[in-house]
Design a protein around this motif. Sequence first.
Motif, mmCIF file in Angstrom:
data_model
loop_
_atom_site.group_PDB
_atom_site.id
_atom_site.type_symbol
_atom_site.label_atom_id
_atom_site.label_comp_id
_atom_site.label_asym_id
_atom_site.label_seq_id
_atom_site.Cartn_x
_atom_site.Cartn_y
_atom_site.Cartn_z
ATOM 1 N N THR A 60 31.076 49.265 71.403
ATOM 2 C CA THR A 60 31.599 48.295 70.452
ATOM 3 C C THR A 60 32.084 47.085 71.235
ATOM 4 O O THR A 60 32.666 47.225 72.318
ATOM 5 C CB THR A 60 32.747 48.886 69.616
ATOM 6 N N ASN A 117 29.555 42.964 62.455
ATOM 7 C CA ASN A 117 30.379 42.638 61.297
ATOM 8 C C ASN A 117 31.009 41.267 61.500
ATOM 9 O O ASN A 117 31.591 40.988 62.550
ATOM 10 C CB ASN A 117 31.477 43.692 61.110
ATOM 11 N N GLY A 118 30.896 40.414 60.488
ATOM 12 C CA GLY A 118 31.469 39.078 60.592
ATOM 13 C C GLY A 118 30.724 38.201 61.571
ATOM 14 O O GLY A 118 31.332 37.450 62.340
ATOM 15 N N SER A 119 29.377 38.263 61.554
ATOM 16 C CA SER A 119 28.558 37.451 62.448
ATOM 17 C C SER A 119 28.612 35.992 62.006
ATOM 18 O O SER A 119 28.180 35.638 60.903
ATOM 19 C CB SER A 119 27.114 37.966 62.415
ATOM 20 N N SER A 138 30.872 44.096 67.011
ATOM 21 C CA SER A 138 29.593 44.802 66.915
ATOM 22 C C SER A 138 29.765 46.284 67.199
ATOM 23 O O SER A 138 30.699 46.706 67.889
ATOM 24 C CB SER A 138 28.581 44.217 67.904
ATOM 25 N N SER A 156 34.377 38.344 65.231
ATOM 26 C CA SER A 156 33.353 39.308 64.845
ATOM 27 C C SER A 156 33.419 40.518 65.775
ATOM 28 O O SER A 156 34.027 40.479 66.839
ATOM 29 C CB SER A 156 31.967 38.661 64.899
ATOM 30 N N ASN A 207 23.297 40.784 55.497
ATOM 31 C CA ASN A 207 23.994 41.124 54.246
ATOM 32 C C ASN A 207 23.143 42.032 53.376
ATOM 33 O O ASN A 207 23.095 41.895 52.145
ATOM 34 C CB ASN A 207 24.388 39.853 53.482
ATOM 35 N N HIS A 220 29.703 57.345 62.894
ATOM 36 C CA HIS A 220 30.889 56.503 63.017
ATOM 37 C C HIS A 220 31.863 57.193 63.952
ATOM 38 O O HIS A 220 32.165 58.355 63.800
ATOM 39 C CB HIS A 220 31.543 56.294 61.654
ATOM 40 N N LYS A 251 24.866 46.709 64.779
ATOM 41 C CA LYS A 251 25.521 46.139 63.590
ATOM 42 C C LYS A 251 26.600 45.163 64.053
ATOM 43 O O LYS A 251 27.443 45.502 64.891
ATOM 44 C CB LYS A 251 26.158 47.261 62.755
ATOM 45 N N THR A 288 30.378 33.945 57.330
ATOM 46 C CA THR A 288 29.877 34.999 58.204
ATOM 47 C C THR A 288 28.907 35.898 57.446
ATOM 48 O O THR A 288 28.793 35.825 56.217
ATOM 49 C CB THR A 288 31.022 35.864 58.761
ATOM 50 N N SER A 289 28.220 36.740 58.193
ATOM 51 C CA SER A 289 27.283 37.704 57.628
ATOM 52 C C SER A 289 27.479 39.041 58.319
ATOM 53 O O SER A 289 28.039 39.120 59.415
ATOM 54 C CB SER A 289 25.833 37.249 57.839
ATOM 55 N N ASP A 290 27.026 40.089 57.669
ATOM 56 C CA ASP A 290 26.885 41.385 58.327
ATOM 57 C C ASP A 290 25.431 41.505 58.748
ATOM 58 O O ASP A 290 24.527 41.549 57.906
ATOM 59 C CB ASP A 290 27.288 42.527 57.392
#
Length: 674
Positions: free
Chosen positions: A451, A506-508, A480, A478, A552, A18, A504, A519-521
């Motif tokens: 990102t 987030n909030g796809s 990424s 979203s 998810n 991260h 990854k 949304t999905s991860d």
Amino acid sequence: MPQPSRPVLLEKYRQPFHGLCRATLLAGVALTVLPVAAVAQETKAKDETVLAPIEVTASQDSGPTAAGSVTVTQDELDRINPQTIKDVFANEPSVQVGGPTAIAQKVYVQGIENTKLNVQVDGTRQVDSTYHHIGTAIIDPGMLKSVKVESGIAPADAGPNALGGSMAYETKDARDILDPNDPFGGFAKIQYNSNTKGLTEWLTLAGQHDGFEALAYIQNSNQGNYKDGDDNEVAGTADGSENGLGKIAFTGTEGSRIEAFASHFEDEGVRPARPNFGTLTSGASPQWISYKDTSLGISYVDEQPTDLLAPELSLNYSKTHLDVPKLNGNTHLEAEIETLNGKAANTFDVGMGGITTGVDFYHDEATGGGDTARPAGRAGRFTEETTNIGVFSQARLSLTDRWRVSFGGRGDQQWFEGIDGTDFSEFGLSGNANTEYDLTDDLMIYGGLGTSFGGLPLGESAIYNYTGIWTYDGFKPSRSHNYKAGARYQLAEWDFDGNLFYNKINGSHSLEYTTRNTTSDLATRGVNLSATWTYGPGFVRAAYTHTDVERNGKVPLSNDASYQGVIVGDIANFEVAHRFDDLGIQVGSTSELALSDDDPEKNGNAKLDTYFVANLYGEWTPETLSNAVTLRVDALNIFDRDYVARTTPGYDSSAIEPYHEPGRTFLVSAKVTF
């Protein structure tokens, strides 16, 4: 010879670290410091008049792909003889295409659907959210010159919303058809398909004179339904598509080039009620469906740039129209998406490389609905629209003889209006960094991270009045996070390449839901490997991917994968090619091996079976006919396997019978070049 996907010599698969704030900060650095550095370099060398060796193109593809990405060249396209986009990526396991027919095909890059990527054709933005049962890669490959895929980490100048990377398709110009001193030429081609008992015809004409050039291309297909490996006719697969492309251009003696193009694609015919599913157990009958796409564009570049001035300007328009007259016998779905996008950029030479800085924009407008609606819906037509303005800078530098870097960033301001008049205003930064280092003359290591701000996407316009009132509470952009690391080893005739990747989002966004905050991860991770042996008139290549996809934290369902991702698992591709130059003959073989996958069992479904499919081709260009005639035979699925391709949806649903791929097929073609 093909350019293999990039290598990896890492011992261990690691979870990504991260630190995305560092990548985001690159946006600010690139947008402020780098242009100043470019001007300073130019001032220092103001007395020099030598032209800078900067590669400039008239498309929005502003540089070579980074290590670990995918490039399909003209030579590869000529060898493959692609009929659809699925064939274009037939030798690249990291890019999968589900569905056997163009109207149903969707592209997945490292498991992520291409609607999560920035996708362009000759710089024209592709917006594929009309209907989740329609393909997202409905492109005729007949005039493609190259395809470049930035897997996961897209450069800042590739454009906005590049959550899973970027894809740039580029078509041929007249000068790709003609030799420099030829005023006129082209080719005509006809092909017979033994499976569909149909013909496809192509005609290309090109001319040039005193810097002016023009090109015209038309394609027509008249195919019946194909039969699968069990000799069953697959309803709704007949191809009656038509396609046309026209280009005009002028290149001045000092290198200024302006080019304009127009293209139109139609696919109309009887299709399954949901075109990406073979059949439904509910008995929904195939019906007439119409898909049309029209694109226009104009661009300007300077092909003899100076250190300070290497401009690139483009303006493009696209309109997609889908008409499903009677879904399930009584519901009319109609969708139309228009997009206008443009770009103004300049590449500065700073001595050790180039820095591309500029601004781009798009305006998308989607209208959908019809005269009928379900009880929860509303009759009539409704519209969503969005506008985005972005500024960007991308540096591509050679810091030393062994060390190369590419890094940059962009900022995007977006405005969005929903079908109920709800307004949104969002701003986001994106950043990327890639590096390559030659440890020895034979071994290169590379890595990258990025990102991307995904913004607010248009919803599925075909169902604006189909499933009730759309709501926008909690509608958010979203984002990424993407990483890769790999290595490439070259020794004499051998080339080994591979990388680890992690993506990854987030909030796809799930675009088919009326609640726009659904949304999905979405996460994908895996490894890509390849090895190539080149031996003069031929080569042997093997490529492999292992890709895990989670939505998810769970295994995704194939029939719920629209705008998200699908199971890929373990897939290997093999290619062998050999030329007999003295005879004008080229022969080769391509094949795909998909290993069994038990991930569907986690959802209570049967595992995916192993399949192996092999193809052969032979091509002859007789010297006695002045190399003007090329005869070719392709033998596809030579073992007549009955199988469902790995990323084709419906294998895990009792309500769906997925498409089975075509059985043994012979393509016999003749091409005349003049």
